[in-house]
Design a protein around this motif. Sequence first.
Motif, mmCIF file in Angstrom:
data_model
loop_
_atom_site.group_PDB
_atom_site.id
_atom_site.type_symbol
_atom_site.label_atom_id
_atom_site.label_comp_id
_atom_site.label_asym_id
_atom_site.label_seq_id
_atom_site.Cartn_x
_atom_site.Cartn_y
_atom_site.Cartn_z
ATOM 1 N N TRP A 128 48.497 59.327 11.804
ATOM 2 C CA TRP A 128 47.276 58.867 12.471
ATOM 3 C C TRP A 128 46.050 59.511 11.829
ATOM 4 N N LEU A 129 46.136 60.814 11.519
ATOM 5 C CA LEU A 129 45.014 61.489 10.860
ATOM 6 C C LEU A 129 44.749 60.903 9.477
ATOM 7 N N LEU A 130 45.815 60.596 8.744
ATOM 8 C CA LEU A 130 45.628 59.961 7.434
ATOM 9 C C LEU A 130 44.946 58.609 7.579
ATOM 10 N N ALA A 131 45.315 57.866 8.621
ATOM 11 C CA ALA A 131 44.683 56.567 8.865
ATOM 12 C C ALA A 131 43.196 56.721 9.182
ATOM 13 N N GLN A 132 42.839 57.829 9.848
ATOM 14 C CA GLN A 132 41.432 58.039 10.189
ATOM 15 C C GLN A 132 40.574 58.349 8.979
ATOM 16 N N VAL A 133 41.149 59.063 8.001
ATOM 17 C CA VAL A 133 40.343 59.449 6.832
ATOM 18 C C VAL A 133 40.464 58.446 5.690
ATOM 19 N N SER A 134 41.376 57.499 5.816
ATOM 20 C CA SER A 134 41.548 56.510 4.754
ATOM 21 C C SER A 134 40.341 55.569 4.701
ATOM 22 N N PRO A 135 39.816 55.309 3.497
ATOM 23 C CA PRO A 135 38.677 54.385 3.381
ATOM 24 C C PRO A 135 39.030 52.946 3.722
ATOM 25 N N ARG A 136 40.311 52.597 3.671
ATOM 26 C CA ARG A 136 40.729 51.232 3.957
ATOM 27 C C ARG A 136 41.725 51.229 5.098
ATOM 28 N N SER A 137 41.591 50.261 5.996
ATOM 29 C CA SER A 137 42.510 50.117 7.118
ATOM 30 C C SER A 137 43.069 48.697 7.112
ATOM 31 N N GLY A 138 43.922 48.420 8.082
ATOM 32 C CA GLY A 138 44.510 47.098 8.168
ATOM 33 C C GLY A 138 45.877 47.047 7.511
#
Length: 454
Positions: A128-138
């Motif tokens: 979840w933390l990696l998803a928060q700092v990732s520039p791209r989501s989806g």
Amino acid sequence: MSLPADPRTAGGGDDRPWQVPSWVDPVVARATGVVGGPLGRYAVVGGRGLAGVAAALTLLGSLVLGLGVWQKGHCLMKGWSTPDQFWRACYSDLPVVHVSSPLARGSLPWAGEGAATGTAPLPGAVMWLLAQVSPRSGGGLAAQQWIFSLWALLSVVLVGLAVLALVSLAPGRPWQAAHLAVSPVLALLALVSTDLLGLSLLLLGLWAWRRERSWTAGVLLGLSCLVRPFPLLVLAAVVIVAWRRGRLLPALQTVVGAVLGALAVILPLVAVQPEALSAAQQWWGQPAGYGALQMVPRLVGLTVPTALTTAVAVGGWLLALGLGVRLSAPGRAGGGRGVVQLSALMLLVVALTASSLSVQSGLWVLPFLALSAVRWPRHLLWALAESLVFLTTWLHIAFASDPGRGLPGDAYALAVVLRAVAWSWVLWEVSRVDPSAAQRPVPTPTPDRTASPS
């Protein structure tokens, strides 16, 4: 050509109590051919003490992780899709779980449509933390690439921490940490899941225990248990050995610290998302899974009740704990075993009776190899069995998509049995080592000045 002695330790010319492995280990000497051969007589590695050794091994570990990225290059470029990710042996939990769970929407992974209910608490929080700092989501390829790349970068930090802990735990043989940093198993498995996080926490916990920081050790071991249950065996070994040596109070402090450390993560997650404990709840009702000896009957066409699978796994844990208590008794053969040796024996029992022993489980053997006096030929034979299961697991999973290309159950069963034999052999080797052997420098032979190059 015969190997000369390490010139920095032969003849009392230096007070550093370790050797450069390429001078004293034929396997390491041959392996260094890719970087120009064994270390030269006047070269200095580790000249700044243990910190220099740790820095050199961390750099090598980073290169090994780079090989892991290269090995998964097809999926990194094309995306993690089924069955292609199995044919190419480039599967990784992190990008797959990210795009198939609520993580792709920036939510915790355990609830909603596509919930990753089998994800353990701490790995789920880290993803979840990696998803928060990732520039791209989806759910697109770019999101998968970013999540995988971020984990690869974090893995470099985790390997560095693990190496520092290993070097500190065995100052007499600091280069033994190479059994983690440059293992081929690290290249294959470090990027498959978040197990490297638990591994680093485990080693830091052992380091804290060795420094008599009981509360810190407990918290770190408790956090490690939220990645995989294997650290529970190390925690049990710490308590058993401390109890036998009259250090019951520090052992109790460690246990309480482990509980508090685990609760510090679990309680906030459960308050927000009660399904965060779903992985533990599912364990009780799951049939035998990949890599486990218990799966072999099913692979050859036999039916095994799920209740029996769970009972055998629980019995394995109880047997392991009982064996640890019994073997640590004063006056018994092997009663002087330390935490590493006792943990290795208990891990062996649990592994042989486990209901599931996934490919990334091999990472948890590396600390035991690094903290013992096991030699590289044994390590590499075990790594060969791990590599075989790594490849055959993906081919067997892909068998459902294309039986003509995949691996049938009976062939996969053979690979699982060979892996169990390899685990039994190498962990037994660890368990029989003198607990102080990893702390003592290896005697350096006198240089052979008469040998001629061959």
